[in-house]
Design a protein around this motif. Structure first.
Motif, PDB file in Angstrom:
ATOM      1  N   UNK A  85      -0.242  -6.141   6.701  1.00  0.00           N
ATOM      2  CA  UNK A  85       0.412  -4.863   6.926  1.00  0.00           C
ATOM      3  C   UNK A  85       0.754  -4.705   8.410  1.00  0.00           C
ATOM      4  N   UNK A  86       2.034  -4.534   8.748  1.00  0.00           N
ATOM      5  CA  UNK A  86       2.436  -4.413  10.153  1.00  0.00           C
ATOM      6  C   UNK A  86       2.383  -2.967  10.675  1.00  0.00           C
ATOM      7  N   UNK A  87       1.969  -2.021   9.833  1.00  0.00           N
ATOM      8  CA  UNK A  87       2.067  -0.599  10.163  1.00  0.00           C
ATOM      9  C   UNK A  87       1.458  -0.248  11.524  1.00  0.00           C
ATOM     10  N   UNK A  88       0.277  -0.780  11.819  1.00  0.00           N
ATOM     11  CA  UNK A  88      -0.376  -0.476  13.102  1.00  0.00           C
ATOM     12  C   UNK A  88      -0.049  -1.524  14.164  1.00  0.00           C
ATOM     13  N   UNK A  89       0.921  -2.371  13.869  1.00  0.00           N
ATOM     14  CA  UNK A  89       1.275  -3.453  14.775  1.00  0.00           C
ATOM     15  C   UNK A  89       2.524  -3.184  15.588  1.00  0.00           C
ATOM     16  N   UNK A  90       3.171  -4.275  15.958  1.00  0.00           N
ATOM     17  CA  UNK A  90       4.336  -4.222  16.854  1.00  0.00           C
ATOM     18  C   UNK A  90       5.592  -4.690  16.119  1.00  0.00           C
ATOM     19  N   UNK A  91       6.713  -4.687  16.826  1.00  0.00           N
ATOM     20  CA  UNK A  91       7.964  -5.215  16.272  1.00  0.00           C
ATOM     21  C   UNK A  91       7.794  -6.672  15.848  1.00  0.00           C
ATOM     22  N   UNK A 140       9.022 -10.156   7.868  1.00  0.00           N
ATOM     23  CA  UNK A 140      10.372 -10.545   7.448  1.00  0.00           C
ATOM     24  C   UNK A 140      10.436 -12.051   7.190  1.00  0.00           C
ATOM     25  N   UNK A 141       9.943 -12.846   8.134  1.00  0.00           N
ATOM     26  CA  UNK A 141       9.996 -14.309   7.999  1.00  0.00           C
ATOM     27  C   UNK A 141       9.199 -14.789   6.784  1.00  0.00           C
ATOM     28  N   UNK A 198      10.697   0.724  12.126  1.00  0.00           N
ATOM     29  CA  UNK A 198      10.618  -0.621  12.718  1.00  0.00           C
ATOM     30  C   UNK A 198      11.071  -1.676  11.711  1.00  0.00           C
ATOM     31  N   UNK A 199      10.738  -1.474  10.449  1.00  0.00           N
ATOM     32  CA  UNK A 199      11.207  -2.374   9.391  1.00  0.00           C
ATOM     33  C   UNK A 199      12.712  -2.266   9.221  1.00  0.00           C
ATOM     34  N   UNK A 200      13.227  -1.033   9.290  1.00  0.00           N
ATOM     35  CA  UNK A 200      14.679  -0.836   9.186  1.00  0.00           C
ATOM     36  C   UNK A 200      15.398  -1.533  10.336  1.00  0.00           C
ATOM     37  N   UNK A 245       0.805  -1.216   0.000  1.00  0.00           N
ATOM     38  CA  UNK A 245       0.000   0.000   0.000  1.00  0.00           C
ATOM     39  C   UNK A 245       0.844   1.275   0.000  1.00  0.00           C
ATOM     40  N   UNK A 246       1.784   1.386   0.948  1.00  0.00           N
ATOM     41  CA  UNK A 246       2.529   2.635   1.088  1.00  0.00           C
ATOM     42  C   UNK A 246       3.986   2.587   0.686  1.00  0.00           C
ATOM     43  N   UNK A 247       4.528   1.380   0.488  1.00  0.00           N
ATOM     44  CA  UNK A 247       5.936   1.184   0.121  1.00  0.00           C
ATOM     45  C   UNK A 247       6.897   1.642   1.216  1.00  0.00           C
ATOM     46  N   UNK A 248       6.463   1.471   2.480  1.00  0.00           N
ATOM     47  CA  UNK A 248       7.375   1.770   3.593  1.00  0.00           C
ATOM     48  C   UNK A 248       7.527   0.592   4.553  1.00  0.00           C
ATOM     49  N   UNK A 249       6.686  -0.423   4.449  1.00  0.00           N
ATOM     50  CA  UNK A 249       6.779  -1.576   5.357  1.00  0.00           C
ATOM     51  C   UNK A 249       7.077  -2.872   4.602  1.00  0.00           C
ATOM     52  N   UNK A 250       6.042  -3.478   4.047  1.00  0.00           N
ATOM     53  CA  UNK A 250       6.187  -4.814   3.465  1.00  0.00           C
ATOM     54  C   UNK A 250       7.030  -4.865   2.200  1.00  0.00           C
ATOM     55  N   UNK A 251       6.730  -4.010   1.223  1.00  0.00           N
ATOM     56  CA  UNK A 251       7.452  -4.124  -0.052  1.00  0.00           C
ATOM     57  C   UNK A 251       8.935  -3.768   0.044  1.00  0.00           C
ATOM     58  N   UNK A 252       9.346  -2.753   0.841  1.00  0.00           N
ATOM     59  CA  UNK A 252      10.796  -2.540   0.952  1.00  0.00           C
ATOM     60  C   UNK A 252      11.500  -3.675   1.714  1.00  0.00           C
TER      61      UNK A 252
END
Length: 158
Positions: free
Chosen positions: A130-136, A143-144, A59-61, A14-21
């Motif tokens: 989408x982990x955006x509203x989630x936790x580490x 990632x897994x 958090x993704x970084x 959706x935003x290209x800041x969490x899952x896709x990068x």
């Protein structure tokens, strides 16, 4: 950013800041480790305009750093050219898939095969949430999933 090779993959969320990068970084490291990165053009993009120009979520970084996966990306939106120049466009969920198929319908020289990245998951988890509203822990799960899916995708395309 994207190497020019004979094969190409664009990861989309959706935003290209969490899952896709995360998927892009994981796949790039796998291709590098396998010695085939020069054969691939690898990138990621968003279906939305929400985060254009922003770096990946901190958090993704942090998750990528913990796993020793280099990550350098600036969010961008999918373009019409992407549909004509990428061999595969792999997305994270049904909403991404329907957005991409709708956008792809307006492209005359559609080349890309548009699929869910999750179809490559040996554990059959089709959706990468989408982990955006989630936790580490949610970023760790993404990632897994990306590791499993990208490994199978790379093997299927080697």
């Amino acid at each position: 950013m994207a190497a020019t090779g004979s094969k190409s993959v664009l990861f989309v969320c959706l935003g290209n800041i969490c899952r896709s990068p995360i998927a892009e970084a994981v796949f790039r490291k796998m291709a590098t480790d396998a010695g085939v990165v020069d054969k691939w053009r690898i990138d990621s993009a968003a279906t939305s305009t929400y985060e254009i120009g922003n770096p990946p979520d901190y958090r993704g970084q942090a998750c990528m750093k913990r796993h020793g996966v280099p990550m350098r990306h600036v969010a961008r939106q999918v373009t019409k050219d992407d549909f004509m120049s990428f061999e595969y466009i792999l997305c994270m969920d049904e909403s991404n898939l329907s957005d991409l198929k709708r956008k792809g319908n307006s492209v005359k020289n559609l080349k890309a095969k548009i699929e869910l990245l999750g179809i490559y998951d040996p554990q059959k988890q089709l959706i990468i949430s989408d982990p955006y509203y989630g936790s580490d822990e949610d970023f760790e799960k993404v990632y897994e999933q990306c590791v499993r899916c990208c490994k199978a995708f790379l093997e299927a395309n080697s």
